[in-house]
Scaffold this active site. Structure first.
Site, PDB file in Angstrom:
ATOM      1  N   THR A 106      38.294   4.884   6.649  1.00  0.00           N
ATOM      2  CA  THR A 106      38.020   3.479   6.357  1.00  0.00           C
ATOM      3  C   THR A 106      38.931   2.935   5.274  1.00  0.00           C
ATOM      4  O   THR A 106      39.310   1.760   5.298  1.00  0.00           O
ATOM      5  CB  THR A 106      36.545   3.304   5.935  1.00  0.00           C
ATOM      6  OG1 THR A 106      35.714   3.656   7.051  1.00  0.00           O
ATOM      7  CG2 THR A 106      36.247   1.872   5.524  1.00  0.00           C
TER       8      THR A 106
ATOM      9  N   TYR B 253      34.964  -2.352  12.298  1.00  0.00           N
ATOM     10  CA  TYR B 253      36.410  -2.400  12.031  1.00  0.00           C
ATOM     11  C   TYR B 253      37.103  -1.202  12.688  1.00  0.00           C
ATOM     12  O   TYR B 253      36.455  -0.315  13.264  1.00  0.00           O
ATOM     13  CB  TYR B 253      36.655  -2.394  10.523  1.00  0.00           C
ATOM     14  CG  TYR B 253      35.957  -1.272   9.812  1.00  0.00           C
ATOM     15  CD1 TYR B 253      36.510   0.001   9.745  1.00  0.00           C
ATOM     16  CD2 TYR B 253      34.702  -1.473   9.234  1.00  0.00           C
ATOM     17  CE1 TYR B 253      35.847   1.039   9.134  1.00  0.00           C
ATOM     18  CE2 TYR B 253      34.035  -0.438   8.607  1.00  0.00           C
ATOM     19  CZ  TYR B 253      34.610   0.817   8.552  1.00  0.00           C
ATOM     20  OH  TYR B 253      33.946   1.847   7.935  1.00  0.00           O
TER      21      TYR B 253
ATOM     22  N   SER C 214      37.429  10.083  10.271  1.00  0.00           N
ATOM     23  CA  SER C 214      37.053  11.423   9.830  1.00  0.00           C
ATOM     24  C   SER C 214      36.017  12.106  10.709  1.00  0.00           C
ATOM     25  O   SER C 214      35.813  13.312  10.595  1.00  0.00           O
ATOM     26  CB  SER C 214      36.572  11.398   8.381  1.00  0.00           C
ATOM     27  OG  SER C 214      35.318  10.769   8.253  1.00  0.00           O
TER      28      SER C 214
ATOM     29  N   THR D 198      34.924   8.580   5.106  1.00  0.00           N
ATOM     30  CA  THR D 198      33.739   9.016   4.373  1.00  0.00           C
ATOM     31  C   THR D 198      32.759   9.837   5.211  1.00  0.00           C
ATOM     32  O   THR D 198      31.939  10.566   4.651  1.00  0.00           O
ATOM     33  CB  THR D 198      32.994   7.806   3.787  1.00  0.00           C
ATOM     34  OG1 THR D 198      32.626   6.909   4.843  1.00  0.00           O
ATOM     35  CG2 THR D 198      33.844   7.086   2.763  1.00  0.00           C
ATOM     36  N   ASP D 199      32.835   9.752   6.531  1.00  0.00           N
ATOM     37  CA  ASP D 199      31.828  10.421   7.358  1.00  0.00           C
ATOM     38  C   ASP D 199      31.806  11.934   7.152  1.00  0.00           C
ATOM     39  O   ASP D 199      30.734  12.545   7.136  1.00  0.00           O
ATOM     40  CB  ASP D 199      32.060  10.108   8.839  1.00  0.00           C
ATOM     41  CG  ASP D 199      31.626   8.701   9.210  1.00  0.00           C
ATOM     42  OD1 ASP D 199      31.036   8.013   8.353  1.00  0.00           O
ATOM     43  OD2 ASP D 199      31.883   8.282  10.359  1.00  0.00           O
TER      44      ASP D 199
ATOM     45  N   LYS E  96      27.146  12.080   1.420  1.00  0.00           N
ATOM     46  CA  LYS E  96      27.068  10.675   1.793  1.00  0.00           C
ATOM     47  C   LYS E  96      25.612  10.375   2.112  1.00  0.00           C
ATOM     48  O   LYS E  96      25.001  11.018   2.962  1.00  0.00           O
ATOM     49  CB  LYS E  96      27.952  10.389   3.001  1.00  0.00           C
ATOM     50  CG  LYS E  96      27.989   8.914   3.380  1.00  0.00           C
ATOM     51  CD  LYS E  96      28.972   8.655   4.519  1.00  0.00           C
ATOM     52  CE  LYS E  96      29.009   7.163   4.866  1.00  0.00           C
ATOM     53  NZ  LYS E  96      29.974   6.867   5.941  1.00  0.00           N
TER      54      LYS E  96
ATOM     55  N   GLU F  33       9.434  31.013   3.956  1.00  0.00           N
ATOM     56  CA  GLU F  33       8.850  30.518   5.200  1.00  0.00           C
ATOM     57  C   GLU F  33       9.169  31.413   6.393  1.00  0.00           C
ATOM     58  O   GLU F  33       8.737  31.141   7.511  1.00  0.00           O
ATOM     59  CB  GLU F  33       9.345  29.097   5.481  1.00  0.00           C
ATOM     60  CG  GLU F  33       8.877  28.073   4.470  1.00  0.00           C
ATOM     61  CD  GLU F  33       7.369  27.932   4.441  1.00  0.00           C
ATOM     62  OE1 GLU F  33       6.762  27.952   5.530  1.00  0.00           O
ATOM     63  OE2 GLU F  33       6.800  27.822   3.344  1.00  0.00           O
TER      64      GLU F  33
END
Length: 350
Positions: free
Chosen positions: A33, A47, A80, A113-114, A186, A307
């Site tokens: 981006t 975009y 990304s 950023t992903d 993120k 667990e």
């Protein structure tokens, strides 16, 4: 006349000395981006990512020349979500080559950023230098009103050229904040404050061109890391299975059939295992597939033998790592060993 000539020479020499004192920072661009463009100045979603080249990114922030001697290199030009293992290996090798050079003081990597947090953590484990490596991105494209890319890039270059960042591992600089690659995630789909280290806390801030660090990670990284990708051309296949109510084991079976060498189970709560997936999990383990129990919750330590009976099932627990970062560590661990005990040691060390 002589005085004028001497004055000009003094000014020129002062400029040269000033330039020499500035850190040498290389910007490696990968797309995302921060290099994206939209149809209008108000387009902040919908975009096109990865359309602006590294030289245009640098030219858009002329203030960079005041804080570093900057060079740019276009490594990839992708969104990304398309980042793959082959990109990580190429990037890690290029970073290590550059950082071995005396005329490179730090590196900034522009990134979508992903998957920025995943690339950052991979480099955190594979970079072989104490010199700063800083990942940076943007939540708004370069054409948007109040685009965050330019200031993020400016701050990242300051951080990469700073003495404060030396030896701190790979860092992420977003929204005036400094995060460790190990812990950052993120946490929002679209707002500029998307990157958070919600549980363990950010490392510091960049304010007014000054780096202010308040903490650092105690986990092993960079020069202390046992992982070396110099001779690697591929990484072991490791996949993630997300747990949910009424979960079906078909994902485990399919991934084992597809050749997975490891599977990260992002379980509910403290990494709980549903009864109906246990047969498939045991079958996968019997075939030599390493299983790491993580949690989909996003915070907290994964309790060994909590667990699930990890000793009996021969599983590894992810400690505080998210499933996506546990996958990265497991991939690298599998290049060294297939011992569950050794891999558990690795997860507690990194």
């Amino acid at each position: 006349m002589l005085r004028s000539v001497l004055f000009v020479l003094c000014v020129s020499l002062a400029g040269i000395v000033h330039a020499q004192k500035l850190p040498n920072v290389t910007i490696l661009a990968t797309g995302g981006t921060i290099a994206g463009t939209g149809a209008t100045s108000t387009t902040t979603v919908g975009y096109t990512a990865a359309t602006v080249g590294v030289q245009r990114l640098i030219a858009a922030v002329p203030e960079l020349a005041k804080v570093a001697n900057v060079k740019g290199e276009q490594v990839f030009q992708i969104a990304s979500e398309n980042m793959g293992d082959e990109h990580w290996l190429t990037l890690a090798k290029r970073v290590n080559t550059l950082l071995a050079q005396a005329n490179v003081d730090g590196i900034v990597i522009t990134h979508g950023t992903d998957t920025l947090e995943e690339t950052a953590y991979f480099l955190h484990l594979t970079v072989k230098s104490r010199k700063p490596v800083v990942l940076v991105g943007a939540m708004r494209p370069s054409t948007a009103l109040s685009a965050d890319g330019p200031i993020n890039l400016y701050n990242a270059v300051i951080l990469a050229g700073s003495q404060e960042a030396v030896g701190k591992g790979v860092l992420v600089a977003m929204n005036d904040q400094i995060h460790s690659a190990r812990d950052v995630s993120k946490s929002n789909t679209s707002t500029p404050d998307a990157f958070r280290t919600s549980e363990l806390g950010l490392m510091g801030y960049i304010q007014g061109g000054r780096v202010a660090l308040y903490r650092q990670s105690t986990r092993k990284h960079t020069l202390d890391s046992e992982f070396d990708v110099a001779a690697l051309s591929v990484l072991p296949q490791v996949d993630i299975v997300l747990a949910y109510a009424n979960m079906h084991p078909v994902a485990f079976d399919a991934l084992v059939a597809a050749g997975a060498r490891g599977i990260v189970h992002a379980g509910v709560g403290n990494g709980s295992l549903a009864t109906k997936v246990l047969p498939s999990l045991k079958a996968a383990r019997a075939k030599g597939v390493l299983i790491v129990r993580a949690s989909r919750v996003g915070q907290g330590i994964l309790a060994r033998n909590g667990e699930a009976n990890d000793d009996e099932l021969d599983l590894v627990v992810a400690d505080t790592l998210s499933a996506q970062k546990a996958r990265i560590l497991l991939m690298l661990a599998l290049t060294k060993t297939s011992s569950t005990q050794d891999i558990q040691r690795i997860f507690y060390a990194y």
